[in-house]
Scaffold this motif. Sequence first.
Motif, PDB file in Angstrom:
ATOM      1  N   MET A   1       0.843  -1.200   0.000  1.00  0.00           N
ATOM      2  CA  MET A   1       0.000   0.000   0.000  1.00  0.00           C
ATOM      3  C   MET A   1       0.879   1.251   0.000  1.00  0.00           C
ATOM      4  N   SER A   2       0.581   2.168  -0.936  1.00  0.00           N
ATOM      5  CA  SER A   2       1.367   3.396  -1.020  1.00  0.00           C
ATOM      6  C   SER A   2       1.047   4.319   0.141  1.00  0.00           C
ATOM      7  N   THR A   3       2.046   5.117   0.531  1.00  0.00           N
ATOM      8  CA  THR A   3       1.873   6.078   1.624  1.00  0.00           C
ATOM      9  C   THR A   3       2.281   7.464   1.152  1.00  0.00           C
ATOM     10  N   THR A   4       1.428   8.440   1.422  1.00  0.00           N
ATOM     11  CA  THR A   4       1.727   9.829   1.080  1.00  0.00           C
ATOM     12  C   THR A   4       1.667  10.663   2.352  1.00  0.00           C
ATOM     13  N   THR A   5       2.637  11.558   2.496  1.00  0.00           N
ATOM     14  CA  THR A   5       2.716  12.400   3.689  1.00  0.00           C
ATOM     15  C   THR A   5       2.358  13.844   3.339  1.00  0.00           C
ATOM     16  N   PHE A   6       1.557  14.452   4.210  1.00  0.00           N
ATOM     17  CA  PHE A   6       1.152  15.837   4.006  1.00  0.00           C
ATOM     18  C   PHE A   6       1.417  16.658   5.271  1.00  0.00           C
ATOM     19  N   TYR A 110      -8.623  13.860  -3.380  1.00  0.00           N
ATOM     20  CA  TYR A 110      -9.149  12.503  -3.261  1.00  0.00           C
ATOM     21  C   TYR A 110     -10.673  12.575  -3.282  1.00  0.00           C
ATOM     22  N   HIS A 111     -11.283  11.628  -3.969  1.00  0.00           N
ATOM     23  CA  HIS A 111     -12.748  11.626  -4.093  1.00  0.00           C
ATOM     24  C   HIS A 111     -13.358  10.461  -3.319  1.00  0.00           C
ATOM     25  N   PHE A 116     -10.037   7.395   9.634  1.00  0.00           N
ATOM     26  CA  PHE A 116      -8.880   7.434  10.527  1.00  0.00           C
ATOM     27  C   PHE A 116      -8.412   6.019  10.822  1.00  0.00           C
ATOM     28  N   THR A 117      -7.098   5.829  10.759  1.00  0.00           N
ATOM     29  CA  THR A 117      -6.494   4.566  11.185  1.00  0.00           C
ATOM     30  C   THR A 117      -5.473   4.802  12.296  1.00  0.00           C
ATOM     31  N   GLY A 118      -5.314   6.065  12.673  1.00  0.00           N
ATOM     32  CA  GLY A 118      -4.407   6.465  13.745  1.00  0.00           C
ATOM     33  C   GLY A 118      -4.578   7.957  13.969  1.00  0.00           C
ATOM     34  N   GLU A 119      -3.847   8.494  14.937  1.00  0.00           N
ATOM     35  CA  GLU A 119      -4.023   9.907  15.255  1.00  0.00           C
ATOM     36  C   GLU A 119      -3.595  10.819  14.117  1.00  0.00           C
ATOM     37  N   HIS A 120      -2.639  10.369  13.303  1.00  0.00           N
ATOM     38  CA  HIS A 120      -2.179  11.163  12.160  1.00  0.00           C
ATOM     39  C   HIS A 120      -2.321  10.384  10.852  1.00  0.00           C
ATOM     40  N   GLU A 121      -3.045   9.294  10.895  1.00  0.00           N
ATOM     41  CA  GLU A 121      -3.121   8.424   9.722  1.00  0.00           C
ATOM     42  C   GLU A 121      -4.552   8.278   9.219  1.00  0.00           C
ATOM     43  N   LEU A 122      -4.669   8.244   7.892  1.00  0.00           N
ATOM     44  CA  LEU A 122      -5.964   8.087   7.239  1.00  0.00           C
ATOM     45  C   LEU A 122      -5.841   7.069   6.119  1.00  0.00           C
ATOM     46  N   LEU A 123      -6.954   6.431   5.820  1.00  0.00           N
ATOM     47  CA  LEU A 123      -7.032   5.537   4.662  1.00  0.00           C
ATOM     48  C   LEU A 123      -8.045   6.139   3.706  1.00  0.00           C
ATOM     49  N   VAL A 124      -7.612   6.435   2.474  1.00  0.00           N
ATOM     50  CA  VAL A 124      -8.500   7.037   1.490  1.00  0.00           C
ATOM     51  C   VAL A 124      -8.164   6.511   0.097  1.00  0.00           C
ATOM     52  N   GLU A 125      -9.171   6.092  -0.615  1.00  0.00           N
ATOM     53  CA  GLU A 125      -9.006   5.500  -1.953  1.00  0.00           C
ATOM     54  C   GLU A 125      -8.017   4.337  -1.923  1.00  0.00           C
ATOM     55  N   GLY A 126      -8.012   3.594  -0.830  1.00  0.00           N
ATOM     56  CA  GLY A 126      -7.116   2.452  -0.706  1.00  0.00           C
ATOM     57  C   GLY A 126      -5.669   2.825  -0.477  1.00  0.00           C
ATOM     58  N   LYS A 127      -5.421   4.107  -0.176  1.00  0.00           N
ATOM     59  CA  LYS A 127      -4.058   4.585   0.032  1.00  0.00           C
ATOM     60  C   LYS A 127      -3.900   5.089   1.462  1.00  0.00           C
ATOM     61  N   LYS A 128      -2.689   4.936   1.977  1.00  0.00           N
ATOM     62  CA  LYS A 128      -2.403   5.400   3.324  1.00  0.00           C
ATOM     63  C   LYS A 128      -1.901   6.835   3.275  1.00  0.00           C
ATOM     64  N   VAL A 129      -2.478   7.676   4.126  1.00  0.00           N
ATOM     65  CA  VAL A 129      -2.085   9.076   4.210  1.00  0.00           C
ATOM     66  C   VAL A 129      -1.621   9.375   5.633  1.00  0.00           C
ATOM     67  N   ILE A 130      -0.489  10.034   5.748  1.00  0.00           N
ATOM     68  CA  ILE A 130       0.003  10.495   7.039  1.00  0.00           C
ATOM     69  C   ILE A 130       0.035  12.017   6.987  1.00  0.00           C
ATOM     70  N   ALA A 131      -0.564  12.671   7.974  1.00  0.00           N
ATOM     71  CA  ALA A 131      -0.624  14.132   7.983  1.00  0.00           C
ATOM     72  C   ALA A 131      -0.227  14.677   9.340  1.00  0.00           C
TER      73      ALA A 131
END
Length: 451
Positions: A1-6, A110-111, A116-131
């Motif tokens: 799974m790809s991860t993108t950081t914002f 993202y559409h 939320f999967t953690g305090e700074h983590e999200l799952l959207v469109e099958g992708k992991k996002v860290i913000a």
Amino acid sequence: MSTTTFDVFVIGTGTAGRSVALACAKAGKKVGIADNREFGGTCSNRGCDPKKVLVGLTEILHRSENMLGSGITKLPEVSWSDVQEFKKKFTEGMPEATEKDLQEEGITMYHQSPKFTGEHELLVEGKKVIAEKIVIATGRVPMPLRISGGEHALTSDDFLELKELPESMVFIGAGYIGMEFAHIAARMGVKVTVIDVSGRPLSNFEEDMVSYITKASEELGIQFYFNTEVTNIKKLIKNYKVIGESDGKKVTVKTEMIFNTAGRIPAVAELNLEEGNVSYSDKGIKVTKKLKNTSNRDVYACGDVADSSGLPLTPLSSKEAEVVISQLLEEEKEKMAEYAPQPSVVFTIPQMASVGLTEEEAKASGEPYQIEQKYVPSWFNSKRIHEKYYAYKTIVNTETGQIMGAHIVAPEAGEMINLFSMAMYSRMTKKDFMKMILAYPTWGYDIRGMI
């Protein structure tokens, strides 16, 4: 799974979310944004703006009917399909324009609704996002009707997209949305019934002012069932049967179409807030004066989804967005949520508008006050257009002379209430108010006679 950081990730593309995302991107932050519906939010796409377009047609109808025989010799012919096409000029381009603005600032879109999967983590469109920071600005959605057959009830979104009007409609709920849409439908010739569990419509407004709206609605042909709880909706061969109970008695209404206008709730169901340690209540995301979440201080909320002191109104969303922006950009003087007088308007005909304290709230405040209340269809602005319902109620502090509250029923109540809001924000006294020179004969000029 790809991860993108914002640096900042925003959930929601309405007034509040879009403003935060654009400001942060222009400041050089890496920003992502997501929405599970068309970009642009409720107000522009399926709320205030398209509703007001439809109201505009009914205002013409009402004015023409009032002036029939006083210059109008024939009532205008109306076309629902034509006004719906006209409405599209205001809504169709909004999602594309919003995405273009976001894209030009390099914001990743993202559409889908993130989870939320953690305090700074999200799952959207099958992708992991860290913000580093997450902003929730998802607004509100219709409250589900948890009754048998509740799935048969349509929502305000559906009303705004109707290609044809049915012969009959039932609105379950007599708040802003129910009353405004009931008036639109009734003026277009639909047989309208409104059902509400409370004893009157628009329970957040002054009861004596609401009584004029109730009378005007009944004269329009709208039938009300108050103190009535809908318990069941049954699908018939062609129509529906709405079944309710009032004081132990069964109420049954047969109708072609049903709308759930029982209220709106914060749009948080899809977010998995518990996984992000994000505290919330029935009123929305719990926040501090800086609009930070009370349990996860790297999460912010603004607009209708926030459990703040701001009313769920678009102008308040913009103000709360400014507060969040100041926090995220670490401005030298960070803003806190402070609310000027908040005017609200019900776009029935006539309109009803309110700002400041009600009489009950004035009593509870302990401040000395005086009420002026009148029914004034004899005033010039009302007489010149044969408007039957024109009334006001104002509350003034007898020690300071400042306006504590104003409540108006009038064709232009929405514009008039803005002048009261300005006066209250400026802390003008009654004496200051009367010193102003206002253009005559205008609806705005009439406010001089209301205090």
